[in-house]
Design a protein around this motif. Sequence first.
Motif, short mmCIF file in Angstrom:
data_model
loop_
_atom_site.label_atom_id
_atom_site.label_comp_id
_atom_site.label_asym_id
_atom_site.label_seq_id
_atom_site.Cartn_x
_atom_site.Cartn_y
_atom_site.Cartn_z
N SER A 6 0.78 -1.11 0.02
CA SER A 6 0.05 0.01 0.22
C SER A 6 0.90 1.07 0.04
O SER A 6 1.99 1.39 0.87
CB SER A 6 -0.98 -0.07 1.22
OG SER A 6 -1.83 1.40 1.27
N ILE A 7 0.61 2.13 -0.84
CA ILE A 7 1.25 3.46 -1.01
C ILE A 7 0.44 4.48 -0.79
O ILE A 7 -0.59 4.43 -1.12
CB ILE A 7 2.17 3.32 -2.23
CG1 ILE A 7 3.04 2.31 -2.66
CG2 ILE A 7 2.65 4.74 -2.75
CD1 ILE A 7 3.97 2.32 -3.96
N ASP A 8 0.98 5.52 0.02
CA ASP A 8 0.33 6.93 -0.14
C ASP A 8 1.63 7.99 -0.35
O ASP A 8 2.56 7.72 0.44
CB ASP A 8 -0.36 6.75 1.08
CG ASP A 8 -1.03 8.37 1.22
OD1 ASP A 8 -2.18 8.34 0.70
OD2 ASP A 8 -0.79 9.42 1.79
N CYS A 9 1.40 9.16 -0.87
CA CYS A 9 2.37 10.13 -1.12
C CYS A 9 1.78 11.38 -0.35
O CYS A 9 0.54 11.71 -0.38
CB CYS A 9 2.44 10.23 -2.33
SG CYS A 9 3.28 8.99 -3.08
N GLU A 10 2.59 12.40 0.19
CA GLU A 10 1.98 13.43 0.72
C GLU A 10 2.43 14.54 -0.30
O GLU A 10 3.57 14.59 -0.67
CB GLU A 10 2.65 13.64 2.10
CG GLU A 10 1.93 15.09 2.72
CD GLU A 10 2.00 15.18 4.14
OE1 GLU A 10 1.80 16.06 4.93
OE2 GLU A 10 2.92 14.24 4.78
N MET A 13 2.08 20.44 -8.51
CA MET A 13 2.00 19.65 -7.44
C MET A 13 3.23 18.50 -7.35
O MET A 13 3.24 17.69 -8.40
CB MET A 13 0.64 18.75 -7.31
CG MET A 13 0.41 17.93 -6.30
SD MET A 13 -0.16 18.86 -4.94
CE MET A 13 -1.91 19.22 -5.39
N SER A 14 3.75 18.45 -6.32
CA SER A 14 4.94 17.69 -6.35
C SER A 14 4.89 16.74 -5.08
O SER A 14 4.28 17.15 -4.06
CB SER A 14 6.25 18.33 -6.08
OG SER A 14 6.41 19.32 -7.19
N CYS A 15 5.67 15.75 -4.96
CA CYS A 15 5.74 14.75 -4.13
C CYS A 15 6.75 15.05 -3.07
O CYS A 15 7.96 15.14 -3.45
CB CYS A 15 6.02 13.13 -4.64
SG CYS A 15 5.99 11.92 -3.31
N ALA A 16 6.26 15.30 -1.96
CA ALA A 16 7.00 15.58 -0.75
C ALA A 16 7.48 14.29 0.27
O ALA A 16 8.61 14.52 0.94
CB ALA A 16 6.70 16.79 -0.09
N ARG A 17 6.66 13.49 0.32
CA ARG A 17 6.85 12.20 1.16
C ARG A 17 6.12 11.16 0.76
O ARG A 17 5.00 11.09 0.10
CB ARG A 17 6.23 12.69 2.77
CG ARG A 17 6.47 11.42 3.54
CD ARG A 17 5.63 11.70 4.96
NE ARG A 17 5.85 10.74 5.92
CZ ARG A 17 5.21 10.90 7.02
NH1 ARG A 17 4.49 11.66 7.50
NH2 ARG A 17 5.38 9.79 7.80
N VAL A 18 7.01 9.94 0.62
CA VAL A 18 6.38 8.70 0.09
C VAL A 18 6.54 7.65 1.22
O VAL A 18 7.52 7.41 2.11
CB VAL A 18 7.25 8.19 -1.01
CG1 VAL A 18 6.64 6.85 -1.71
CG2 VAL A 18 7.56 9.31 -2.08
N ILE A 71 7.67 -0.36 5.33
CA ILE A 71 8.70 -0.74 4.32
C ILE A 71 9.65 0.34 3.91
O ILE A 71 10.78 0.39 4.00
CB ILE A 71 8.28 -1.45 3.21
CG1 ILE A 71 7.30 -2.65 3.33
CG2 ILE A 71 9.51 -1.81 2.13
CD1 ILE A 71 8.04 -3.93 4.08
N LEU A 72 8.85 1.56 3.76
CA LEU A 72 9.49 2.76 3.44
C LEU A 72 8.82 4.09 3.78
O LEU A 72 7.62 4.13 3.52
CB LEU A 72 9.83 2.93 1.82
CG LEU A 72 10.66 3.74 1.09
CD1 LEU A 72 11.57 3.21 -0.05
CD2 LEU A 72 9.79 4.72 0.80
N ASP A 73 9.71 4.99 4.16
CA ASP A 73 8.86 6.39 4.70
C ASP A 73 9.93 7.43 4.53
O ASP A 73 10.89 7.35 5.29
CB ASP A 73 8.32 6.25 5.81
CG ASP A 73 7.54 7.38 6.40
OD1 ASP A 73 7.19 8.00 5.49
OD2 ASP A 73 7.20 7.51 7.58
N GLU A 74 9.96 7.90 3.28
CA GLU A 74 11.01 9.05 3.01
C GLU A 74 10.45 10.24 2.69
O GLU A 74 9.44 10.36 2.09
CB GLU A 74 11.96 8.45 2.29
CG GLU A 74 12.99 7.32 2.63
CD GLU A 74 14.05 7.67 3.61
OE1 GLU A 74 14.33 9.02 3.79
OE2 GLU A 74 14.69 6.82 4.17
N LEU A 75 11.61 11.44 3.18
CA LEU A 75 10.94 12.83 2.44
C LEU A 75 11.61 12.62 1.22
O LEU A 75 12.67 12.17 0.79
CB LEU A 75 11.47 13.81 3.36
CG LEU A 75 10.63 13.94 4.71
CD1 LEU A 75 11.40 15.01 5.64
CD2 LEU A 75 9.20 14.31 4.57
#
Length: 471
Positions: A328-332, A340-345, A355-359
């Motif tokens: 499951s993936i969510d982006c901030e 509109m850009s991705c700042a956190r995944v 599994i992964l949580d990065e700015l």
Amino acid sequence: MFAPKSLFSSLPCPESSLCSRNPCPFSHKAMDELPKSVSLVSSLLEFKPVAVPPVDSRPNQRTASSTTRTADTIPNSASIGTLSRKRGADDVPASSSRGTIEPPNKVQRVTTSYPTTSSGTPKITANPARSKIAINQRQAMLNLLYDTFRHLYMRILASSPSLPGKHAIAQEEEIYAKTSQKTYRNERTFSLAIISAVSSIQKRPPPDSKFHPSIGTIAECAERQEKGASATPIEILPSHLSTVLLSRRDMETMGYLLDVPLEGKLPEVGGTVMCERCKRLEGSQGCDRGPHVFNEKDTEALHSRHPFISLSSETITNDKEDILEVCSIDCEMIYTTAGMSCARVTMVDGKGELILDELVRMNEGVHVLFSGITSLDKAVYDLDHIRAALRSYIGPDTIIIGHALENDLKALRLVHHRIVDTSAIYAHSSGLPYRRSLRNLAKVYLDRTIQSGDGSTGHSSLEDARATLDL
């Protein structure tokens, strides 16, 4: 006095020659001068009381004379049959007989299960002699709890009007049960316990359904929270998702990119776009909420700014044991000069484990215009490094779960075809383009409150990713 009707003029006087009434309502003529029907009347006058079986003596029991019935007033089977023929045979059951006829059942109105005062508040019904504290003191504290619950449940009072009273009584009983006889004599101790409970209840977010975590007493809410924390997570497998996978037609309808664009094309220099927040053209009067921001939706323009890659065709060089079957993936997102850009995944596996949580570090020349994230100073990896990390866990057969996932994939510049979208599973009643928010779905189906901050604080992508998986 009533007007005389001469109703007894055809009946012989019971006292005969000894009668002293003047005038007498009965007849004093000889018997042979009376009508022939008098013999029938005379036979009716000569009745005998029916013997009544003895009854156990009870207080306020009526006397035998008041309960004695005559033979003419007791119906027999023949008279019941006559009545049934007059009313219709269907009105009386065939098995009916004297002693088995029952009144019809009545529909009873369902009311609240607790007594109330004249003002509608719940009422203490305990025995004053056995209560550990004065009833009036308990009633005052119960009124305070009732007002607190009623204010908390204001949004659901129309559908659940009795809920505040039930929970106020239950909360008062919880505090009463925990207090000993010695402590309970001190009314101040009891009052402080109630006030502490009221303060705790007032801090809860107002519920909008009966399944909200704010519903219930303090002990009930704590028990639910403890069960949720100790619950064993269920692993989501591909076999669970076969019926909810999006088809290519569904993905195209929902705005997913199915193929990598062949070439990109940036908008003309000097052109204007519509601000996403104030809906006015960029360059016009300033935005009501800060600088003008825009969201680039044209796939060719997005491809020109940062190329798309396909997860379904890319060769995976990492160990296949690291490839996830379900994630499951969510982006901030944030507003930048590039749109509109991705700042956190954030990515979790099928069990909800992180599994992964990065700015995400912005590319050179891209500036942040508005963000709910406090700071990107700790961001180490740019978008290319983030995508490389994702590709080490996502293969061509991996199923990605998300909510309105086409937006996240466009921000990550990824193309994938094995998608489960909760906005499609829990579709809006009006159909596309309308969609139910993830926050609403989490409240209704998970009894969970997410994204509780205001628009300036953003939200937790980890919280959203797990909520999407649980849905």
